[in-house]
Structures are given as structure tokens and as C-alpha cells.
Scaffold this motif. Structure first.
Motif, PDB file in Angstrom:
ATOM      1  N   SER A 201       0.827  -1.203   0.000  1.00 42.33           N
ATOM      2  CA  SER A 201       0.000   0.000   0.000  1.00 42.33           C
ATOM      3  C   SER A 201       0.860   1.251   0.000  1.00 42.33           C
ATOM      4  O   SER A 201       0.526   2.249  -0.654  1.00 42.33           O
ATOM      5  CB  SER A 201      -0.942  -0.004   1.205  1.00 42.33           C
ATOM      6  N   ALA A 202       1.982   1.211   0.733  1.00 40.35           N
ATOM      7  CA  ALA A 202       2.882   2.368   0.741  1.00 40.35           C
ATOM      8  C   ALA A 202       3.501   2.574  -0.634  1.00 40.35           C
ATOM      9  O   ALA A 202       3.619   3.714  -1.104  1.00 40.35           O
ATOM     10  CB  ALA A 202       3.966   2.173   1.793  1.00 40.35           C
ATOM     11  N   ARG A 203       3.865   1.474  -1.286  1.00 41.74           N
ATOM     12  CA  ARG A 203       4.437   1.603  -2.633  1.00 41.74           C
ATOM     13  C   ARG A 203       3.401   2.154  -3.611  1.00 41.74           C
ATOM     14  O   ARG A 203       3.720   3.019  -4.437  1.00 41.74           O
ATOM     15  CB  ARG A 203       4.949   0.251  -3.114  1.00 41.74           C
ATOM     16  N   ASP A 204       2.167   1.659  -3.532  1.00 38.46           N
ATOM     17  CA  ASP A 204       1.119   2.165  -4.427  1.00 38.46           C
ATOM     18  C   ASP A 204       0.924   3.662  -4.226  1.00 38.46           C
ATOM     19  O   ASP A 204       0.722   4.411  -5.196  1.00 38.46           O
ATOM     20  CB  ASP A 204      -0.193   1.432  -4.161  1.00 38.46           C
ATOM     21  N   ARG A 205       0.981   4.103  -2.978  1.00 36.71           N
ATOM     22  CA  ARG A 205       0.799   5.528  -2.680  1.00 36.71           C
ATOM     23  C   ARG A 205       1.906   6.363  -3.304  1.00 36.71           C
ATOM     24  O   ARG A 205       1.655   7.401  -3.938  1.00 36.71           O
ATOM     25  CB  ARG A 205       0.751   5.724  -1.168  1.00 36.71           C
ATOM     26  N   ILE A 206       3.155   5.892  -3.171  1.00 35.77           N
ATOM     27  CA  ILE A 206       4.280   6.648  -3.714  1.00 35.77           C
ATOM     28  C   ILE A 206       4.241   6.647  -5.240  1.00 35.77           C
ATOM     29  O   ILE A 206       4.487   7.672  -5.884  1.00 35.77           O
ATOM     30  CB  ILE A 206       5.606   6.082  -3.195  1.00 35.77           C
ATOM     31  N   GLU A 207       3.932   5.506  -5.841  1.00 34.87           N
ATOM     32  CA  GLU A 207       3.863   5.443  -7.303  1.00 34.87           C
ATOM     33  C   GLU A 207       2.778   6.371  -7.845  1.00 34.87           C
ATOM     34  O   GLU A 207       2.984   7.073  -8.849  1.00 34.87           O
ATOM     35  CB  GLU A 207       3.599   4.007  -7.746  1.00 34.87           C
ATOM     36  N   ALA A 208       1.613   6.381  -7.174  1.00 36.39           N
ATOM     37  CA  ALA A 208       0.528   7.265  -7.614  1.00 36.39           C
ATOM     38  C   ALA A 208       0.941   8.726  -7.462  1.00 36.39           C
ATOM     39  O   ALA A 208       0.680   9.558  -8.345  1.00 36.39           O
ATOM     40  CB  ALA A 208      -0.733   6.965  -6.814  1.00 36.39           C
ATOM     41  N   ARG A 209       1.578   9.053  -6.358  1.00 40.48           N
ATOM     42  CA  ARG A 209       2.053  10.426  -6.152  1.00 40.48           C
ATOM     43  C   ARG A 209       3.030  10.831  -7.236  1.00 40.48           C
ATOM     44  O   ARG A 209       2.939  11.932  -7.816  1.00 40.48           O
ATOM     45  CB  ARG A 209       2.737  10.537  -4.790  1.00 40.48           C
ATOM     46  N   ASN A 210       3.976   9.953  -7.544  1.00 39.72           N
ATOM     47  CA  ASN A 210       5.002  10.299  -8.520  1.00 39.72           C
ATOM     48  C   ASN A 210       4.446  10.439  -9.929  1.00 39.72           C
ATOM     49  O   ASN A 210       4.903  11.287 -10.701  1.00 39.72           O
ATOM     50  CB  ASN A 210       6.131   9.269  -8.481  1.00 39.72           C
ATOM     51  N   ARG A 211       3.468   9.611 -10.292  1.00 36.49           N
ATOM     52  CA  ARG A 211       2.853   9.763 -11.614  1.00 36.49           C
ATOM     53  C   ARG A 211       2.174  11.125 -11.730  1.00 36.49           C
ATOM     54  O   ARG A 211       2.293  11.799 -12.757  1.00 36.49           O
ATOM     55  CB  ARG A 211       1.842   8.638 -11.862  1.00 36.49           C
ATOM     56  N   LEU A 212       1.440  11.509 -10.683  1.00 36.78           N
ATOM     57  CA  LEU A 212       0.734  12.785 -10.742  1.00 36.78           C
ATOM     58  C   LEU A 212       1.708  13.955 -10.696  1.00 36.78           C
ATOM     59  O   LEU A 212       1.546  14.943 -11.433  1.00 36.78           O
ATOM     60  CB  LEU A 212      -0.272  12.878  -9.594  1.00 36.78           C
ATOM     61  N   LEU A 213       2.743  13.866  -9.865  1.00 35.24           N
ATOM     62  CA  LEU A 213       3.735  14.941  -9.823  1.00 35.24           C
ATOM     63  C   LEU A 213       4.454  15.081 -11.161  1.00 35.24           C
ATOM     64  O   LEU A 213       4.683  16.198 -11.636  1.00 35.24           O
ATOM     65  CB  LEU A 213       4.759  14.672  -8.713  1.00 35.24           C
ATOM     66  N   THR A 214       4.798  13.959 -11.774  1.00 33.35           N
ATOM     67  CA  THR A 214       5.482  14.004 -13.069  1.00 33.35           C
ATOM     68  C   THR A 214       4.588  14.656 -14.119  1.00 33.35           C
ATOM     69  O   THR A 214       5.053  15.457 -14.934  1.00 33.35           O
ATOM     70  CB  THR A 214       5.898  12.589 -13.504  1.00 33.35           C
ATOM     71  N   ALA A 215       3.303  14.334 -14.100  1.00 34.28           N
ATOM     72  CA  ALA A 215       2.379  14.980 -15.029  1.00 34.28           C
ATOM     73  C   ALA A 215       2.309  16.476 -14.777  1.00 34.28           C
ATOM     74  O   ALA A 215       2.325  17.277 -15.724  1.00 34.28           O
ATOM     75  CB  ALA A 215       0.990  14.352 -14.903  1.00 34.28           C
ATOM     76  N   LEU A 216       2.243  16.869 -13.515  1.00 38.27           N
ATOM     77  CA  LEU A 216       2.210  18.295 -13.189  1.00 38.27           C
ATOM     78  C   LEU A 216       3.464  19.010 -13.664  1.00 38.27           C
ATOM     79  O   LEU A 216       3.406  20.159 -14.111  1.00 38.27           O
ATOM     80  CB  LEU A 216       2.060  18.477 -11.678  1.00 38.27           C
ATOM     81  N   LEU A 217       4.587  18.345 -13.593  1.00 34.34           N
ATOM     82  CA  LEU A 217       5.855  18.962 -13.952  1.00 34.34           C
ATOM     83  C   LEU A 217       6.030  19.136 -15.459  1.00 34.34           C
ATOM     84  O   LEU A 217       6.685  20.087 -15.898  1.00 34.34           O
ATOM     85  CB  LEU A 217       7.019  18.134 -13.402  1.00 34.34           C
ATOM     86  N   ARG A 218       5.428  18.233 -16.286  1.00 37.54           N
ATOM     87  CA  ARG A 218       5.767  18.238 -17.705  1.00 37.54           C
ATOM     88  C   ARG A 218       4.595  18.127 -18.675  1.00 37.54           C
ATOM     89  O   ARG A 218       4.754  18.449 -19.848  1.00 37.54           O
ATOM     90  CB  ARG A 218       6.734  17.069 -18.007  1.00 37.54           C
ATOM     91  N   ARG A 219       3.428  17.674 -18.241  1.00 39.78           N
ATOM     92  CA  ARG A 219       2.374  17.327 -19.191  1.00 39.78           C
ATOM     93  C   ARG A 219       1.299  18.406 -19.282  1.00 39.78           C
ATOM     94  O   ARG A 219       1.154  19.227 -18.378  1.00 39.78           O
ATOM     95  CB  ARG A 219       1.731  15.991 -18.802  1.00 39.78           C
ATOM     96  N   PRO A 220       0.498  18.417 -20.360  1.00 41.74           N
ATOM     97  CA  PRO A 220      -0.566  19.415 -20.513  1.00 41.74           C
ATOM     98  C   PRO A 220      -1.699  19.199 -19.506  1.00 41.74           C
ATOM     99  O   PRO A 220      -1.831  18.117 -18.928  1.00 41.74           O
ATOM    100  CB  PRO A 220      -1.042  19.196 -21.953  1.00 41.74           C
ATOM    101  N   PRO A 221      -2.536  20.227 -19.315  1.00 48.48           N
ATOM    102  CA  PRO A 221      -3.600  20.139 -18.302  1.00 48.48           C
ATOM    103  C   PRO A 221      -4.533  18.941 -18.482  1.00 48.48           C
ATOM    104  O   PRO A 221      -4.992  18.361 -17.491  1.00 48.48           O
ATOM    105  CB  PRO A 221      -4.354  21.464 -18.477  1.00 48.48           C
ATOM    106  N   THR A 222      -4.854  18.558 -19.721  1.00 47.65           N
ATOM    107  CA  THR A 222      -5.757  17.428 -19.922  1.00 47.65           C
ATOM    108  C   THR A 222      -5.167  16.137 -19.363  1.00 47.65           C
ATOM    109  O   THR A 222      -5.877  15.310 -18.784  1.00 47.65           O
ATOM    110  CB  THR A 222      -6.062  17.244 -21.416  1.00 47.65           C
ATOM    111  N   VAL A 223      -3.869  15.954 -19.535  1.00 47.55           N
ATOM    112  CA  VAL A 223      -3.209  14.761 -19.007  1.00 47.55           C
ATOM    113  C   VAL A 223      -3.139  14.831 -17.484  1.00 47.55           C
ATOM    114  O   VAL A 223      -3.327  13.828 -16.790  1.00 47.55           O
ATOM    115  CB  VAL A 223      -1.807  14.600 -19.624  1.00 47.55           C
ATOM    116  N   VAL A 224      -2.863  16.015 -16.955  1.00 48.06           N
ATOM    117  CA  VAL A 224      -2.846  16.181 -15.501  1.00 48.06           C
ATOM    118  C   VAL A 224      -4.208  15.807 -14.923  1.00 48.06           C
ATOM    119  O   VAL A 224      -4.303  15.106 -13.906  1.00 48.06           O
ATOM    120  CB  VAL A 224      -2.471  17.622 -15.118  1.00 48.06           C
ATOM    121  N   ALA A 225      -5.277  16.246 -15.568  1.00 50.72           N
ATOM    122  CA  ALA A 225      -6.622  15.949 -15.080  1.00 50.72           C
ATOM    123  C   ALA A 225      -6.899  14.452 -15.083  1.00 50.72           C
ATOM    124  O   ALA A 225      -7.490  13.913 -14.135  1.00 50.72           O
ATOM    125  CB  ALA A 225      -7.655  16.685 -15.934  1.00 50.72           C
ATOM    126  N   ARG A 226      -6.481  13.760 -16.152  1.00 51.06           N
ATOM    127  CA  ARG A 226      -6.683  12.309 -16.194  1.00 51.06           C
ATOM    128  C   ARG A 226      -5.893  11.628 -15.081  1.00 51.06           C
ATOM    129  O   ARG A 226      -6.381  10.685 -14.439  1.00 51.06           O
ATOM    130  CB  ARG A 226      -6.257  11.749 -17.554  1.00 51.06           C
TER     131      ARG A 226
END
Length: 279
Positions: A201-226
Motif C-alpha cells: 500500500s505504501a508503494r502504491d501511494r508513492i507510485e501514484a504520487r510520482n505519476r501525478l507529480l510528473t504529469a504536473l511537472l511536464r504534461r498538458p492540463p488534460t493529461v494532468v486531469a486524467r
């Protein structure tokens, strides 16, 4: 060769003798006596002791200390097979725009192919003309060789991401800088992960956080929203982790070139397979 580790002394005694290249061992503030034991048993290995657990970013320190133009990564439970690194050096020498090579990963004593290797071989990305293999926009950190210049210019692994999914941001940034990232199956890594038992569960939390942070750092708003929607479903608590890091992420936000974004979308939404019709 840079090997990052933390509290894996016994595993290091199994894998370090398998390496065939000079090693820089970066210890993430182990508490099991790893630095002292490894330094005594393997005096030719350069041991770097960090005063805190830097996660994946520990590799950055190893690359900074390396004196070779190309640097391979391994984890404390993996090693490259004989001849792989020599072949990698030949490919880097022959292709000046090559920034990263990833190889085939074989898991455990049975040498079971890691599914990520098949996915990389079949990735629907157009390789640059003259590239030594299929283009990739992701990799396993224990199965890559990097051009030291390209890695450092891209900033290495982002310390804020710590571990689990830290590779995606680096792959984007190296590609955006014009470096080739390629898969070459003749390069082989043996990987011996420990049996399941870590806090999933801790790993899932970190992986989910990192995917969303990476999207925020580099991807367009539509991808961030997804990504936000999927994170809410997978690990709602990870959304709060991202919210705390939001000011930092927005300060460091930098959109990818259109061609790189298009390649990411092609990976995320591959075209349907063409049915085979009898002649």
C-alpha cells in the motif's frame, strides 16, 4: 558502474562479485553496517556513504564521481551479464546522440523475461534514423547505461520523487534535450528481487504520487486531469501528498516539446492492431 543500496548487506555479498566493471557503491545511510562490511571485503570498490536516504537520487552522486563517459546502473539485487557493458560502450561510441541504453531483464534463477522488456521491444515509437534500437520513453533504473554528460545535463533523478516511478521524468527530460533512448536486447541484466513482503500500500501511494507529480511537472492540463482522476481512484491519500508539493511542482513546471508529448500519447493510447486477413 553505480550501485545504490540501503540495508542490503547480505544481498550485496551475493551480487557484487558478479559485476565485471569498476563499482561505485552509494550507500543510502544504511543501518546494517553495509559500508564497513563492503569496504573491508571489497577494497577495490569505492564506497560513498550518504548521511541520509536519498532514494533513487543516490545514483546522481555516483555518476558525479564517475570518471568514465558511460555509466551503468545496477541495484543491490541485480547485475549485468558478461559482455553486455562492452557492447553498450561500442554502441555509445558509434552513436554520439545516444544518451541511454536499456537492456533485456531476466528475473530470478529461472531467467524469466520481465514483461517490461517485451513492451520496450514493441513500443510504437518511431526510432530516429540510424538509432541502434527501438526508442523508449521509460526504463528500469537497474537496467540502463547512460552517457554521463546526458544524464548530468538532464539533472539526473529528481530527489523529490525519491523512489518508485522516478525514471519517467528523467526519460522525458533526456528525450526533450535531443538524446536518443533505445532498447537493445543483446544487453542483459539478471534481477533477483526479494520475495513479496514489503508494504504494497505504501508503494502504491508513492507510485501514484510520482505519476501525478510528473504529469504536473511536464504534461498538458488534460493529461494532468486524467492522472488526478486515476490517483483519486487508486490512492486518495496520494492526492494530499501532491497537494503539499504543489507549489514546488508549479515552480518547476516545464512543458515538453510537442514531439515528445505526442510520443507519450502514442504509448498511452497505442493504435489498434491491424487484423491479419487471409490472402
Amino acid at each position: 558502474m553505480v550501485v545504490a543500496t540501503r540495508d542490503r548487506r547480505d544481498r550485496l555479498f551475493e551480487t557484487l562479485p558478479q559485476h565485471r566493471a569498476p563499482i561505485i557503491l552509494v550507500d543510502n545511510a544504511s543501518t546494517d553496517g553495509s559500508p564497513e562490511a563492503i569496504g573491508a571485503a571489497f577494497p577495490d570498490i569505492g564506497v560513498v556513504r550518504l548521511d541520509r536516504n536519498a532514494g533513487a537520487a543516490a545514483r546522481n552522486e555516483g555518476v558525479r564521481r564517475a570518471t568514465t563517459p558511460y555509466v551503468a546502473f545496477a541495484d543491490d539485487d541485480s547485475f549485468w551479464t558478461e559482455g553486455s557493458l562492452a557492447r553498450a560502450a561500442e554502441l555509445f561510441d558509434a552513436h554520439p546522440r545516444l544518451g541511454l541504453l536499456t537492456g533485456q531483464v531476466l528475473i530470478g534463477p529461472s531467467s524469466r523475461p520481465d514483461p517490461i522488456s517485451a513492451a520496450q521491444a514493441a513500443a510504437p515509437l518511431a526510432a530516429p534514423r540510424g538509432a541502434p534500437g527501438p526508442s523508449v520513453l521509460g526504463f528500469l533504473s537497474c537496467a540502463v547505461v547512460v552517457r554521463r554528460e546526458a544524464f548530468l545535463d538532464a539533472g539526473g533523478f529528481e530527489p523529490r520523487l525519491f523512489v518508485y516511478g522516478e525514471e519517467a521524468l528523467l526519460a522525458m527530460d533526456m528525450t526533450a534535450a535531443g538524446w536518443w533512448l533505445c532498447y537493445e536486447p543483446s544487453l542483459t541484466v539478471r534481477h533477483f528481487p526479494l520475495p513479496a513482503g514489503r508494504d504494497r500500500s505504501a508503494r502504491d501511494r508513492i507510485e501514484a504520487r510520482n505519476r501525478l507529480l510528473t504529469a504536473l511537472l511536464r504534461r498538458p492540463p488534460t493529461v494532468v486531469a486524467r492522472n488526478l482522476a486515476s490517483t483519486v481512484r487508486q490512492s486518495p491519500v496520494a492526492v494530499w501528498d501532491v497537494a503539499r508539493a504543489l507549489p514546488w511542482a508549479l515552480r518547476h513546471r516545464r512543458r515538453l516539446p510537442p514531439a515528445v508529448e505526442a510520443s507519450l500519447l502514442r504509448l498511452e493510447h497505442p493504435p489498434p492492431a491491424t487484423p491479419h486477413l487471409p490472402g
